[in-house]
Design an enzyme around this catalytic site. Sequence first.
Site, PDB file in Angstrom:
ATOM      1  CG  ASN A  18      -1.783   1.476   1.485  1.00 36.08           C
ATOM      2  OD1 ASN A  18      -1.835   2.098   0.299  1.00 36.08           O
ATOM      3  ND2 ASN A  18      -2.285   1.333   2.513  1.00 36.08           N
ATOM      4  CD1 TRP A  19       3.875   1.251  -2.525  1.00 34.27           C
ATOM      5  CD2 TRP A  19       3.729   2.003  -4.570  1.00 34.27           C
ATOM      6  NE1 TRP A  19       4.661   0.577  -3.362  1.00 34.27           N
ATOM      7  CE2 TRP A  19       4.729   0.706  -4.393  1.00 34.27           C
ATOM      8  CE3 TRP A  19       3.411   2.404  -5.902  1.00 34.27           C
ATOM      9  CZ2 TRP A  19       5.224   0.217  -5.967  1.00 34.27           C
ATOM     10  CZ3 TRP A  19       3.981   2.214  -7.167  1.00 34.27           C
ATOM     11  CH2 TRP A  19       4.935   1.042  -6.901  1.00 34.27           C
ATOM     12  CE  LYS A  20      -0.019   3.799   4.598  1.00 35.13           C
ATOM     13  NZ  LYS A  20      -0.065   3.767   6.326  1.00 35.13           N
ATOM     14  CG  HIS A  46      -5.841   1.817   4.955  1.00 33.60           C
ATOM     15  ND1 HIS A  46      -5.317   2.884   5.852  1.00 33.60           N
ATOM     16  CD2 HIS A  46      -4.752   1.131   5.037  1.00 33.60           C
ATOM     17  CE1 HIS A  46      -4.176   2.820   6.474  1.00 33.60           C
ATOM     18  NE2 HIS A  46      -3.832   1.594   5.749  1.00 33.60           N
ATOM     19  CD  GLU A 103      -3.104   5.584   6.691  1.00 34.23           C
ATOM     20  OE1 GLU A 103      -2.982   5.716   5.141  1.00 34.23           O
ATOM     21  OE2 GLU A 103      -2.249   5.193   7.192  1.00 34.23           O
ATOM     22  CD  GLU A 143      -3.604  -2.453   7.528  1.00 30.13           C
ATOM     23  OE1 GLU A 143      -2.385  -2.529   7.147  1.00 30.13           O
ATOM     24  OE2 GLU A 143      -4.333  -1.480   7.164  1.00 30.13           O
ATOM     25  N   GLY A 180       2.234   2.512  10.826  1.00 41.35           N
ATOM     26  CA  GLY A 180       3.328   3.459  10.487  1.00 41.35           C
ATOM     27  C   GLY A 180       4.043   3.741  11.680  1.00 41.35           C
ATOM     28  CB  SER A 196       5.300  -1.486  12.018  1.00 48.63           C
ATOM     29  OG  SER A 196       4.746  -0.143  12.122  1.00 48.63           O
ATOM     30  N   GLY A 252       2.722  -1.015   4.241  1.00 47.58           N
ATOM     31  CA  GLY A 252       2.799   0.461   3.876  1.00 47.58           C
ATOM     32  C   GLY A 252       4.341   0.851   3.966  1.00 47.58           C
ATOM     33  N   GLY A 253       4.876   1.167   4.950  1.00 50.18           N
ATOM     34  CA  GLY A 253       6.251   2.186   4.588  1.00 50.18           C
ATOM     35  C   GLY A 253       7.258   1.053   4.105  1.00 50.18           C
TER      36      GLY A 253
END
Length: 255
Positions: free
Chosen positions: A9-11, A94, A96, A166, A172, A211, A232-233
């Site tokens: 997930n590159w956001k 998600h 967010e 999640e 993150g 993470s 993500g990251g």
Amino acid sequence: MRRPILAANWKMHKTTGEAEAFVAAFLPRVKDAAADVVIAPPFTALERTGRALAGSDVALAAQNVHAEEKGAFTGEVAPGMLVDLGCRFAIVGHSERRTLFGESDAVVAAKAAALFAAGITPIVCVGESLEEREAGRTPEVVGAQLDGSLAKVPRERAAEVVVAYEPIWAIGTGRTATPEMAQEVHAFARGRLRERFGAAADAIRIQYGGSVKPDNAGELMAQPDIDGALVGGASLDPEAFSRIVNFESVHAGKR
Ligand code: PEP
């Protein structure tokens, strides 16, 4: 036997050029992966990323979608538009989207249903906040999110859906749930899915997200009810994400 699924997930990261450069560096590192591998770039990079992935086993995904087919919804993207770009998956719900953009379980359910209707597999995210965990409310919160967000999934298609657990406090933040903590919630979630969908629950893939890094992926993936990761990251770096994919492949024979 559930085939693991690893999703990036590159956001809101990467231009089209950066996305192409990622794919060029990533694909040679994940040949013969024993897992489904998915990349979710921002909408603006979907087409170029899809072209770069053409001919590979890596699938394209969107990070969000609107539930309607078309209409006066400024700034939104319809399921059919994602089909047009070759998306096979889309992330919905998600945390967010839920916390920053106010998406409710009902909205997530409508999006998941619209994706199914369009032939795209939804990756439905659930997870509790730190406050909810500390209050001992994780099962109540995750259970309600599963019930609400999957309310419109047709029973006969239930096995296709992907769920991502999640915990919000792990996204993150560098704080990961321990493998035991994650497994406990995954097992709970599978039980809840069984109540709703019966035996199909044993085929539903439940990813862990929060993470995930190359150095913690292996022990998380070794848990019996963890069927991959939503990353993500660490997915922004081709080397790191390929190490996570290859770790999962090592464990793919476990189920
Ligand atoms: C995510 O965005 O779904 C996520 C889990 O992010 P990170 O891996 O950076 O915690």
